[in-house]
Write an enzyme that holds these catalytic residues in place. Structure first.
Site, short mmCIF file in Angstrom:
data_model
loop_
_atom_site.label_atom_id
_atom_site.label_comp_id
_atom_site.label_asym_id
_atom_site.label_seq_id
_atom_site.Cartn_x
_atom_site.Cartn_y
_atom_site.Cartn_z
N CYS A 127 24.59 50.60 44.47
CA CYS A 127 23.37 51.25 44.97
C CYS A 127 22.11 50.69 44.30
CB CYS A 127 23.43 52.73 44.68
SG CYS A 127 24.91 53.51 45.30
N ARG A 168 23.24 43.02 45.53
CA ARG A 168 24.13 43.86 44.72
C ARG A 168 25.27 44.44 45.54
NH1 ARG A 168 21.34 46.12 40.09
NH2 ARG A 168 22.42 48.07 40.45
N TRP A 185 26.04 52.15 48.22
CA TRP A 185 27.39 51.58 48.21
C TRP A 185 28.32 52.78 48.09
CZ3 TRP A 185 31.28 50.81 44.26
CH2 TRP A 185 32.23 49.83 44.58
N ASN A 220 21.43 56.91 42.13
CA ASN A 220 22.51 55.96 41.79
C ASN A 220 23.39 56.65 40.76
OD1 ASN A 220 21.28 54.04 43.30
ND2 ASN A 220 20.78 52.66 41.61
N GLY A 221 24.69 56.40 40.82
CA GLY A 221 25.59 56.99 39.84
C GLY A 221 26.55 57.96 40.50
N GLU A 225 40.55 32.98 37.55
CA GLU A 225 39.19 33.01 38.09
C GLU A 225 39.14 32.32 39.46
OE1 GLU A 225 36.62 34.62 37.56
OE2 GLU A 225 35.02 33.49 38.51
N LYS A 252 37.93 34.19 42.88
CA LYS A 252 36.88 33.69 43.78
C LYS A 252 37.38 33.63 45.21
CE LYS A 252 34.31 34.11 41.86
NZ LYS A 252 33.85 34.58 40.65
N GLU A 269 37.80 37.14 46.65
CA GLU A 269 36.52 37.84 46.82
C GLU A 269 35.78 37.40 48.08
OE1 GLU A 269 34.37 38.90 42.62
OE2 GLU A 269 34.65 36.78 43.03
N HIS A 280 60.01 33.43 37.05
CA HIS A 280 60.33 34.84 36.79
C HIS A 280 59.86 35.75 37.92
CE1 HIS A 280 61.84 33.78 32.90
NE2 HIS A 280 60.70 33.18 32.59
N LYS A 316 27.51 43.53 43.26
CA LYS A 316 27.19 42.59 42.19
C LYS A 316 27.25 43.26 40.83
CE LYS A 316 25.78 38.73 40.50
NZ LYS A 316 26.88 37.75 40.42
C1 G6P Z 1 31.44 43.11 39.72
C2 G6P Z 1 31.01 41.74 40.22
C3 G6P Z 1 31.77 40.65 39.48
C4 G6P Z 1 31.58 40.82 37.98
C5 G6P Z 1 31.96 42.22 37.50
C6 G6P Z 1 31.53 42.46 36.07
O1 G6P Z 1 32.75 43.35 40.08
O2 G6P Z 1 31.24 41.62 41.61
O3 G6P Z 1 31.29 39.38 39.87
O4 G6P Z 1 32.35 39.87 37.31
O5 G6P Z 1 31.30 43.20 38.30
O6 G6P Z 1 30.13 42.45 36.01
P1 G6P Z 1 29.28 42.06 34.75
O7 G6P Z 1 27.85 42.17 35.22
O8 G6P Z 1 29.60 43.07 33.69
O9 G6P Z 1 29.65 40.69 34.34
#
Ligand code: G6P
Length: 609
Positions: free
Chosen positions: A2, A27, A75, A99-100, A482, A486, A489, A505, A604
């Site tokens: 949000c 975000r 969101w 927000n929250g 990672e 990606k 995501e 395994h 984000k």
């Molecule tokens: C969200 C984002 C990720 C990020 C994670 C942690 O899930 O989509 O890309 O890695 O938060 O965020 P931070 O700002 O703490 O790195």
């Protein structure tokens, strides 16, 4: 996640609010709304499921203008994405955005319903607006009522509230969710992130936990948790990159991938000498704290967690310091045993991730030696609440999928590991060798980004796939994780990563001619072991895509596509091999036609639990 924008000015603020929302789009959100106090003294509400552009379309059909307004991108947490659940929410003469998460919303909802309030949404937020309305009385100012309401609310909130009965006031409060005030000339603003207001001001007041503020055109007054008037400093933020500018790129993610050679240079700037690392770069107290560190506990979420996993290898190998790495949402709810001399390190792009922040706050009660953060956002909550901070200097990252934030975290972590290793007896020769490698990083990064066309061709093999497996060994295992993150995501392909030795395994059962297996294979001590693991895949007809340099001795043949990358120092391999994996997920997402910069269901910056 949000976003909040609010404005109080002499001019019409509709455009400022919409531009603010656009700047927060990165975000992640699923609906948007705005409420303006019109010249007729009425609150005018416009809300829309979908994007800010949908809200704008609605505003064209039903225009709204005013000198006071609040706006929001939502969101969904409580209640599906819909027009009704979108913010602002209203109760009589009051409107607010939030927000929250309000944890006692159910109890409050029933109390308010008993008093006759009718709810038109499923959100936890709507209880707040009715609560504020129920507490309002003749003569009580809006800010007082908001202050009273915060005494009753449990959970996390950033609130912006307006009342048609106080046309010159914007009231706000924060606890657990960020909120900043933007300071203008005869006009003032609020937002959940300063980025939303960069088009109108570069001066900001960061509200602290529990603050309640009254914003007027000509002044701002802030009260702390105890209700006492406080003065919070005004920070001037530097220009930085303009977030609204994608330059010559089609997507922010693409731009951010190609910015990496430049930003890793910024991470290194001023922090390494000719042959050595400068530990002072970690903060004024680094020289005092680092020699006392006997152990490191790293805590983070998402991509930042993967950066922490890489750092564990470096810390144990170079500094001989034991290191544990854990996701914040787990450690915060677990009873932990803290050994004397343990440094608590958070890693975060945003510095506002709710779980990471909560884990830090909880850790403060547990007897850690000290607290350090590796973060990309100056003045963020994590930076403000840590004793040592090392900024990653990646500049604003807009694409939801983290790219340059990750590689700069790795660089910053490498500096931290070297600084700690130095106090633990790392030889001057080894330090000079590792620092010498870091000096080559920007140039090598350029060369790895140059694989774009090759990777694009490779991506075609993934267009019709629904699953993928990523393999790595040792320090490259987190890089495989990672890479898989990606891909899932942004292309929505189900992807998993395994340490290659674990293949037999379980995951080997998934391997057949339809399963692409992506391998991170730099030339290191584990290469021969890795090659044996790959034979296990080939024997089951799996399709291998191997990222390796010529010195690793692979060649393309039936069942194996080699994506040849430049040779590089071993210490840099995890950072550099990340780049072609980012490019792979980017190109696969393009082929799949997904929303690269704002993938579905993701945000984000996750400022709620
Ligand atoms: C969200 C984002 C990720 C990020 C994670 C942690 O899930 O989509 O890309 O890695 O938060 O965020 P931070 O700002 O703490 O790195």
């Amino acid at each position: 996640m949000c976003g909040i924008v609010g404005a109080l000015a002499q001019r019409n603020v509709t455009g400022i609010l919409l531009e603010g929302l656009r700047r927060l789009e990165y975000r992640g959100y699923d609906s948007a709304g705005v409420c303006l106090l019109g010249d007729d003294g009425q609150l005018q509400l416009r809300k829309s499921q979908g994007k800010v552009a949908d809200l704008e379309a609605k505003l064209q059909q039903q225009p709204s203008a005013g000198h006071l307004g609040i706006a929001h991108t939502r969101w969904a947490t409580h209640g599906v994405p819909s027009d009704d659940n979108a913010h602002p929410h209203m109760s009589g003469h009051i409107a607010l955005v939030h927000n929250g998460i309000i944890e006692n919303h159910q109890a409050l909802r029933s109390e308010l319903q008993d008093k006759g309030y009718q709810f038109s949404s499923d959100t936890d937020t709507e209880v707040v607006v009715h609560l504020i309305h129920s507490l309002s009385s003749e003569g009580a100012s809006l800010v007082d009522v908001v202050g009273k309401a915060t005494q009753i609310l449990e959970g996390a909130y950033a609130l912006a509230v307006v009342s048609s009965e106080e046309p010159d006031v914007l009231a706000c409060a924060r606890l657990g969710s960020p909120l900043v005030l933007g300071v203008g000339i005869e006009e003032n603003f609020i937002a959940s992130d300063p980025m939303a207001l960069r088009q109108v001001t570069d001066r900001f007041i960061f509200l602290e936990e529990g603050d309640v503020a009254e914003v007027r055109r000509g002044g701002i007054s802030v009260r702390d948790k105890q209700g006492g008037e406080v003065s919070r400093p005004v920070h001037k933020l530097d220009g930085g990159h303009d977030v609204a500018d994608k330059g010559r790129y089609r997507h922010y993610m693409q731009k951010e991938i190609f910015e990496q050679p430049e930003v890793v240079a910024a991470t290194l700037a001023g922090r390494i000498g000719e042959h050595s690392v400068l530990p002072q770069a970690l903060g004024a107290r680094a020289l005092e704290i680092l020699p006392k560190v006997k152990q490191v506990q790293i805590v983070a979420c998402g991509t930042s967690y993967h950066a922490g996993m890489v750092a564990r290898y470096w810390l144990e190998e170079w500094a001989g310091v034991p290191c544990s790495v854990e996701v914040a949402s787990e450690i915060r709810y677990r009873k932990t045993v803290v050994r004397p001399g343990t440094l608590f390190v958070t890693i975060s792009q945003s510095g506002e991730t709710a779980d990471t922040l909560a884990a830090l706050r909880q850790a403060k009660e547990l007897g850690y030696l000290g607290f350090m953060t590796i973060c990309n956002v100056p003045n963020s909550s994590l930076v403000r609440e840590s004793e040592l901070s090392l900024m990653t200097e990646a500049g604003p990252e807009i694409g939801v999928a983290s790219t340059k934030a990750f590689t700069t975290q790795l660089v910053a972590l490498q500096l931290f590991c070297l600084a700690l290793a130095k106090t633990n007896g790392l030889s001057a020769e080894r330090e000079a060798e590792l620092v010498g490698a870091l000096r080559q990083l920007p140039q090598l990064m350029e060369a790895f980004a140059g694989l774009d066309k090759t990777v694009q061709r490779t991506s075609e093999a993934f267009a019709e796939k629904n699953h993928a497996l990523f393999l790595g060994r040792g320090v490259e295992f987190p890089i495989a994780l990672e890479g898989a993150l990606k891909l899932k995501e942004i292309s929505y392909i189900h992807a998993e990563a395994y340490p290659a030795g674990e293949l037999k395994h379980g995951p080997l059962a998934l391997v057949d001619g339809d399963m692409p297996v992506i391998v991170v294979a730099p030339n290191n001590d584990l290469l021969e072991k890795l090659k044996s693991n790959l034979q296990e895949v080939r024997a089951r007809g799996g399709q291998l895509f191997v990222f390796a340099s010529p010195e690793a001795g692979f060649s393309s043949e039936e069942g194996m596509t080699l994506i040849e990358v430049p040779d590089c120092p071993r210490s840099l391999a995890p950072i550099l091999y990340t780049v072609p994996l980012q490019l792979l997920s980017y190109h696969v997402a393009l082929l799949k036609g997904t929303d690269v910069d704002q993938p579905r269901n993701l945000a984000k910056s996750v400022t709620v639990e």
